[in-house]
Design an enzyme around this catalytic site. Structure first.
Site, mmCIF file in Angstrom:
data_model
loop_
_atom_site.group_PDB
_atom_site.id
_atom_site.type_symbol
_atom_site.label_atom_id
_atom_site.label_comp_id
_atom_site.label_asym_id
_atom_site.label_seq_id
_atom_site.Cartn_x
_atom_site.Cartn_y
_atom_site.Cartn_z
ATOM 1 N N SER A 92 -8.024 4.027 -3.131
ATOM 2 C CA SER A 92 -8.889 4.918 -3.740
ATOM 3 C C SER A 92 -10.074 5.690 -2.757
ATOM 4 O O SER A 92 -9.313 6.132 -1.621
ATOM 5 C CB SER A 92 -9.662 4.301 -4.989
ATOM 6 O OG SER A 92 -10.262 5.453 -5.772
ATOM 7 N N ASP A 232 -7.026 9.098 -3.533
ATOM 8 C CA ASP A 232 -5.638 8.773 -4.449
ATOM 9 C C ASP A 232 -5.555 9.730 -5.616
ATOM 10 O O ASP A 232 -4.915 9.643 -6.502
ATOM 11 C CB ASP A 232 -5.570 7.496 -4.741
ATOM 12 C CG ASP A 232 -6.549 6.823 -5.734
ATOM 13 O OD1 ASP A 232 -7.714 7.597 -5.897
ATOM 14 O OD2 ASP A 232 -6.235 6.114 -6.538
#
Length: 447
Positions: A92, A232
């Site tokens: 992430s 992401d």
């Protein structure tokens, strides 16, 4: 093993190909017959995705590979492909040295606690159901994931048009946002648009500090708003046409106010500002609080009366569309709001904002400290919520005492409608926590 958003950590130490193999093996051993696997732009993701696929096939599952794409694209593809589970190989917004795994169900919801516990049990106990030598699973690729994601966003929203939007992809996988906005008739310009897992353009997390270039660019042009994603693209933050970074609480209030219907609920974590409560209650709805982490918000959003869920960190969930935080969908929703209701600056100015104070206290044992503090506060106050830490509602505001979870720190948050009240509440709760422990020097941060 699992944090609030999957498995995550330094590559080669916490996150290894051995772990990737075991994640794939565990999913296949839990009767996941078809597994979707994709990854973000980090270089380490290539071998980790290979590992997940190999482990899954070794235990008899078939694998569909999506390549480099956004986490919401991967999560939603599980349902589109009638698969049983999905794995996004991503860390992430963490630094380039990290990687990890997010696990998804066909509804787009992240694995809940029982599913995570079962994965952990199988990995720790090496409890894998290996397939016979001639019954290994197959692997194929699907190259229409991004196109399908853009199609679904286009189908869910009305034509927008006549907006100029700058999208800071942050060298991540959020390119689908630009494609979807263009399909909706917007003029789009991108910053940091080349996927690069080193994140050379800016740090991956879309904070106000990290989005200064986006703010300056939007302010210097005739753009109507700016959008920023993390690595992401499950997180989305925004910048007004004047170049002002919009706080997560304000953005949450805007989305919630638009989504709420009388008698319905919005799911938010316990550290969310009361400005969200004000916006939702004024529109006839109510707020339900969860633990911090989009996995907990999604679990609450799966309930019938909840029409929206969000976290101030930038995770936004419309359960009628999907139970995963869909950054590209959120970006297009915000564009629609601006097109229908006026400039983003005017929308932001319609939301009351209140002073928040934060403080961190270093302690010897955060968990035992929280237990003691909870006993003290429960005896002292009537409106106590122990969903995640201890949140206390007062007539003049609220405060939250919460353990860090990753280090021996107790985090304090206090909010009120005036600066003086916020300072007083923080001082009061700080004295309470200090009275039950021997803290090291504290670090203060006002917001």
């Amino acid at each position: 093993m699992f944090g609030t958003s999957g498995i995550r950590g330094p590559v080669g130490r916490v996150v290894t190909t051995d772990l990737a193999l075991d994640v794939g093996r565990a999913l296949a051993s839990q009767n996941a017959h078809t597994i979707v696997v994709g990854r973000d732009a980090r270089k380490s993701g290539a071998v980790l995705a290979d590992g997940v696929s190999a482990g899954a096939r070794e235990c008899g599952a078939d694998v569909v590979r999506l390549g480099v794409t956004s986490t919401p694209t991967i999560a939603r593809s599980v349902g589109w492909l009638n698969a049983d589970a999905g794995v996004a190989v991503t860390a992430s917004h963490n630094p380039p040295t990290d990687n990890g795994f997010k696990l998804w169900t066909p509804s787009g919801q992240a694995f809940d606690r029982p599913k995570r516990r079962e994965v952990t049990r199988r990995i720790n106990g090496e409890a894998f159901d290996f397939a016979a030598w001639d019954e290994h699973g197959s692997e194929r690729t699907w190259d229409r994931a991004v196109e399908t994601h853009a199609d679904r966003i286009d189908a869910a929203l009305d034509f927008i048009g006549e907006l100029t939007i700058v999208v800071d992809i942050g060298n991540g996988t959020g390119g689908v946002t630009a494609e979807a906005l263009e399909r909706l008739g917007c003029s789009v310009e991108t910053l940091n648009g080349q996927p690069d897992g080193r994140f050379p353009g800016r740090p991956s997390e879309p904070t106000a500090e990290n989005c200064r270039s986006l703010c300056e660019f939007v302010a210097a042009t005739d753009a109507d708003l700016g959008i920023a994603h993390d690595g992401d693209a499950d997180r989305t933050m925004a910048v007004t046409e004047a170049g002002e970074f919009v706080s997560g609480d304000v953005l949450l209030a805007l989305f919630a106010r638009e989504a709420i219907r009388p008698g319905k609920q919005v799911a938010v974590p316990v550290d969310t500002s009361l400005l969200v409560d004000d916006a939702v209650v004024e529109a006839g709805g109510s707020v339900v609080r969860t633990k911090v982490g989009d996995v907990y918000v999604a679990a609450e959003a799966s309930k019938p009366d909840v029409v929206f869920g969000g976290e101030p960190s930038g995770a936004w969930i419309w359960p009628e569309e999907t139970l995963c935080p869909d950054g590209p969908f959120a970006a297009c929703q915000l564009a629609r709001l601006v097109r229908e209701h006026g400039s983003l600056s005017s929308l932001v100015s319609s939301i009351d904002r209140y002073p928040i104070r934060r403080k961190s206290i270093h302690v010897a044992d955060e968990l035992s400290t929280i237990e003691t503090v909870q006993e003290r506060l429960t005896a002292q106050y009537a409106a106590v919520d122990t969903t995640d830490g201890v949140r206390v509602e007062r007539n003049d505001g609220w405060f939250l005492v919460r353990a860090s979870g990753t280090e021996p720190i107790i985090r304090l948050t206090a909010e009120a409608r005036t600066d003086r009240q916020a300072d007083a509440i923080l001082a009061e709760v700080s004295d309470i926590v200090s009275s039950v422990t021997e803290p090291a020097p504290s670090v203060d941060a006002a917001d």
